[in-house]
Scaffold this active site. Sequence first.
Site, short mmCIF file in Angstrom:
data_model
loop_
_atom_site.label_atom_id
_atom_site.label_comp_id
_atom_site.label_asym_id
_atom_site.label_seq_id
_atom_site.Cartn_x
_atom_site.Cartn_y
_atom_site.Cartn_z
N GLY A 1 -4.38 122.92 2.50
CA GLY A 1 -4.59 123.00 1.02
C GLY A 1 -4.07 122.40 0.03
N ASP A 26 0.13 101.83 7.99
CA ASP A 26 0.48 102.64 9.15
C ASP A 26 -0.02 101.47 10.38
OD1 ASP A 26 0.27 105.17 10.60
OD2 ASP A 26 -1.61 104.36 11.16
N GLU A 45 4.87 99.72 9.36
CA GLU A 45 5.54 100.58 10.44
C GLU A 45 5.45 99.59 11.58
OE1 GLU A 45 4.46 104.90 12.59
OE2 GLU A 45 2.68 103.55 12.29
#
Length: 612
Positions: A156, A323, A352
């Site tokens: 959440g 990424d 990355e």
Amino acid sequence: MKKIALLLVLVSNCLLAQIQRVEPPFWYAGMHNPELQILFYGKNIAQNDVSVSHNIPILEVKRTENPNYLFVTIDTQKATAQELLFTFSKDKKVAFTQKYALKQRRPNSAQRKSYDASDMIYLIMSDRFANGNPKNDSNPTVIEKANRSNPGGRHGGDIAGMIQNLDYLKELGVTTLWPTPLCEDNDKAYSYHTYGQSDVYKIDPRFGTNEEYVQLSAQLHQRDMKLIMDYVTNHWGIQHWMMNDLPTKDWINQFETYTGTTHKRTTVHDINASKIDYETCFNGWFVPSMPDLNQTNPLVLNYLTQNAIWWIEYANVDGFRVDTYSYCDKDGIAKWTKAITNEYPNFNIVGEIWMQDQAQMAFWQKNSKIGAIQNFNSNLPSVMDFVLLTALQSVFNENEATWDKGMMKIYDNLANDFLYPNPNSLLIFAENHDTDRFNETYKNDFKKYQMAMTLVATLRGIPQLYYGSEIGMAGNKSKGGDAAIRQDFPGGWKGDTNNAFLKSGRTPEQAQYFDFTAKLFQWRKTNEAVHFGKTTHYIPENNVYVYFRYTAQKTVMVVVNNSDKNQTVKTKRFQENIQNFNTGTDVLTGKSVDLKTDMNIDSKSVLLLELN
């Protein structure tokens, strides 16, 4: 009756070819690259001819083997901010129309200042930081629902939670926020990490809305802070809306049967590598739920480029972290990077590059002489220093210095800085969302945390802190998997008994970690020597590492005693940097240290001295 029949035919044609998607959904006038390629998607849309209003030139209408796509390239060079009208016709009769907005850019948008070595980046796992709006925890438009009791489920955390705690980050000394990806990830399970995106133009509804993301950016900028977008170029999620109806068969990399990457990224520069090993590494899928995008396809590359630029303009983003950068087609990703930095010359992008060799990492940095050997330039301003990370994950348990142990690991890492075109642009960190938790590795030994954070704050490069480290968060990845290193931040959920966002809510141990970290990084904001200064370091003796960061105006001396014994440091050895300075003020204690006599330093401790 004839008029009614004709009307019914027109309505029928309109329904058959109704546009379901337009991407980018809008664009901006006055871009450096005036060519804009718009994807129109709808049933049999390719059967139509296309025109556009306001005398905007159409440079190309690209049809593929899939009749549900049209790629229309227009020239916006002379266009102003306005609403265009695209008309789709068949047999010279209008089938339907589509409005398209060219919007006004923000003033000086192209010259935006990005993050650099003067910043401190705070990385958060977006689902695990703070739940600011429990009403969006689940959403009927996406599959996985919130279940905080499931360690690998959605908990959440959301954009509202980030916004509510920006003042906490400001107090900590954070200047730049890096949330893990926020675009929609509609996987059936483990969607919380959001690296398998299903719609790259839409914020996941469980995180919030596109408008809330813009608000996050604005709230950061009001506090003189920056926003990094975690961007994924290598793959999408298996639930991406295109996967059921690909524009072209080669939109993704496909083999006869499922083939995963070998992860052996050394094949990119290995002059002895076989073709099959190269292709499997870079065309294989990361995991079965993440289709591998084909950056050699010009349509794919242009789609990714425009999507990235759209987010920068729309949300006023300050930088990217990309990424799995080195899993992409190297020439394709270099073009992608160049296209973005052409639009925004000051824009920083960190890739990355998870390698354990400085030469292999340096290959990927912009203007690398190593890359030039193979006529390759990635155009990538920054790479992540995983070699330093590996050293930091073990060095503080090595009490005695040997040829390659103890603080010699840090020294040797910096001794290879000559390989990098720009060492100051390396991203340095002691942990992130994929690695072991630092405080778990060192069993919450506060002295070892102090040593590590002082190094991260004062070595060359751009420091990055992982959320929760500053309150001593730990977690055993070997026992609990990724969920153990991505735990909920205490106080981020209503009903949490421990609220570490508040001074009054922190335990004594959390307060010790936070107070030190905030003091260190608030000081770092003010000292240009550790931002862009030169470095001189000295071969460690007795596991004591000494280095200086300096400019013409300021000098900082760092002494790290990684030995389990108190040590005496003979200052005469460092005279070339101490020069005429007489004393140093310890940033952490405020005490004055005499530089003209030998100095004593406790075991497993640091001296962080501003020289006077």
